[in-house]
Design an enzyme around this catalytic site. Sequence first.
Site, short mmCIF file in Angstrom:
data_model
loop_
_atom_site.label_atom_id
_atom_site.label_comp_id
_atom_site.label_asym_id
_atom_site.label_seq_id
_atom_site.Cartn_x
_atom_site.Cartn_y
_atom_site.Cartn_z
N SER A 145 0.82 -1.22 0.00
CA SER A 145 0.00 0.00 0.00
C SER A 145 0.86 1.27 0.00
O SER A 145 1.85 1.36 0.72
CB SER A 145 -0.90 -0.01 1.24
OG SER A 145 -1.63 1.20 1.31
N LYS A 154 -3.60 2.87 -1.91
CA LYS A 154 -2.98 3.63 -0.81
C LYS A 154 -4.02 3.84 0.30
O LYS A 154 -5.21 3.94 0.03
CB LYS A 154 -2.49 4.99 -1.32
CG LYS A 154 -1.91 5.83 -0.22
CD LYS A 154 -1.01 6.93 -0.66
CE LYS A 154 -0.47 7.71 0.55
NZ LYS A 154 0.42 6.92 1.41
N GLY A 178 3.07 10.54 5.60
CA GLY A 178 2.03 10.92 6.57
C GLY A 178 0.60 10.68 6.12
O GLY A 178 -0.30 11.38 6.57
N CYS A 186 -0.68 3.96 11.67
CA CYS A 186 -0.92 5.40 11.80
C CYS A 186 -1.25 5.72 13.26
O CYS A 186 -1.83 4.90 13.98
CB CYS A 186 -2.00 5.88 10.84
SG CYS A 186 -3.51 4.95 11.00
N ASN A 238 5.02 -3.17 8.25
CA ASN A 238 5.07 -1.78 7.84
C ASN A 238 6.51 -1.27 8.10
O ASN A 238 7.38 -2.06 8.46
CB ASN A 238 4.02 -0.97 8.62
CG ASN A 238 3.47 0.17 7.76
OD1 ASN A 238 4.23 0.92 7.14
ND2 ASN A 238 2.16 0.30 7.72
N GLY A 253 8.58 -6.11 3.03
CA GLY A 253 9.68 -5.44 3.72
C GLY A 253 10.98 -5.76 3.02
O GLY A 253 11.64 -6.75 3.33
C1 LIG Z 1 6.37 6.28 0.10
C2 LIG Z 1 5.70 5.22 0.92
C3 LIG Z 1 4.34 5.34 1.23
C4 LIG Z 1 3.69 4.35 1.98
N1 LIG Z 1 2.36 4.49 2.25
C5 LIG Z 1 1.71 3.51 2.95
C6 LIG Z 1 0.31 3.58 3.15
O1 LIG Z 1 -0.38 4.50 2.68
N2 LIG Z 1 -0.28 2.58 3.87
C7 LIG Z 1 0.44 1.52 4.38
O2 LIG Z 1 -0.16 0.64 5.02
N3 LIG Z 1 1.77 1.42 4.17
C8 LIG Z 1 2.41 2.38 3.46
N4 LIG Z 1 3.77 2.27 3.23
C9 LIG Z 1 4.49 1.07 3.74
C10 LIG Z 1 4.58 -0.02 2.66
O3 LIG Z 1 3.30 -0.46 2.27
C11 LIG Z 1 5.42 -1.23 3.13
O4 LIG Z 1 4.83 -1.80 4.28
C12 LIG Z 1 6.86 -0.85 3.47
O5 LIG Z 1 7.34 0.13 2.56
C13 LIG Z 1 7.81 -2.06 3.46
O6 LIG Z 1 7.92 -2.62 2.18
P1 LIG Z 1 9.16 -2.29 1.17
O7 LIG Z 1 10.42 -2.42 1.98
O8 LIG Z 1 9.04 -3.30 0.06
O9 LIG Z 1 8.95 -0.89 0.69
C14 LIG Z 1 4.43 3.23 2.47
C15 LIG Z 1 5.80 3.12 2.16
C16 LIG Z 1 6.44 4.08 1.38
C17 LIG Z 1 7.89 3.92 1.06
#
Ligand SMILES: Cc1cc2nc3c(=O)[nH]c(=O)nc-3n(C[C@H](O)[C@H](O)[C@H](O)COP(=O)(O)O)c2cc1C
Length: 309
Positions: free
Chosen positions: A23, A47, A74, A133, A194, A245
């Site tokens: 997301s 998102k 945020g 959050c 997350n 992750g």
């Molecule tokens: C720019 C950005 C925005 C994110 N927005 C959300 C979000 O809106 N909701 C959510 O549950 N996680 C959000 N995440 C967390 C990701 O969904 C994920 O859990 C986290 O980035 C770990 O995965 P990755 O290492 O593959 O990026 C966000 C991450 C990034 C980098």
Amino acid sequence: MPDVDLTVQLGPLTLKNPVMPASGTFEYSEEQRELFDLARLGAMVAKSVTLKRRPGNPAPRLHEVTAGLLNAVGIPSEGIHHFIEVTLPALAQIDTTLIVSIAGDSVEEFATVARMLDPYRGQVSALELNLSCPNLTHGVPFATDEKLMRATVEAVRESTTLPIIAKLSPNVTDIVKMAGIAREAGADIISMINTLIGMAIDVETRRPVLGNVVGGLSGPAIKPVALRMIWETSQSVDIPIIGMGGISNARDAIEFMLAGASAVAVGVASFRNPLVMLEIVDGIESYLAGHGFGSPKEIVGLAWKERMV
Ligand SMILES: Cc1cc2nc3c(=O)[nH]c(=O)nc-3n(C[C@H](O)[C@H](O)[C@H](O)COP(=O)(O)O)c2cc1C
């Protein structure tokens, strides 16, 4: 080589393959649509959406660090009404399972957003709760407080007939305990992890780099932490896990499945290579075929199951 059926069953949810975006990291747009066939994804994950419109955090919001990315976006959101009227019809065009991530400042806000989405169950297949959050009243994230976590999942459970995915935060002492609470409170599926809270300081200005001071760390730097948490959780909590992750390629995704994830989500790796999720789908298929497996579920948790025999 055996024929591989990539379909996965996550509790009540059936996916055509185990790969989806994390997301907030993969926005739907016409360019994405032109770049590749979104219907090849196991699911589309939107998102996080909140009840009301909110702007998100002050800039700078992103900062690259060694082996990862710090973000303090945020949860900017256009609000649930805009989501239902504009975003949902566009997402519903994609011929795959749609998971909608919801967030809020209070337990009631989570429940209200869930209730508002319930009539769209033909288009929305599941709700993912972004429990990382912060809760405005208590000042701590829902996912780090046992009572808040339980109350939120229970309230959403009472407000929707859709499958619930509880997204866990790694910023806790005992992730297995938090997963167990989410399950008891009514979650059908766990997604984890997350981002990990971190920060960076600019030595010239001698100030924190991010407008919000602290942010969430994602990318390859957090992969060993995510793997360990999935390894522990999958052995104790009997609902399926969507692992994420730091997954950057098919081998990473397979590691997550061997640790106990039934499906995987890809976040920041798509920033570098927008096609990476499709490469991961293909890579999982050839790994399974090459190693004599007929479906992804055959390798879920094998890294600990094989240790037990
Ligand atoms: C720019 C950005 C925005 C994110 N927005 C959300 C979000 O809106 N909701 C959510 O549950 N996680 C959000 N995440 C967390 C990701 O969904 C994920 O859990 C986290 O980035 C770990 O995965 P990755 O290492 O593959 O990026 C966000 C991450 C990034 C980098």
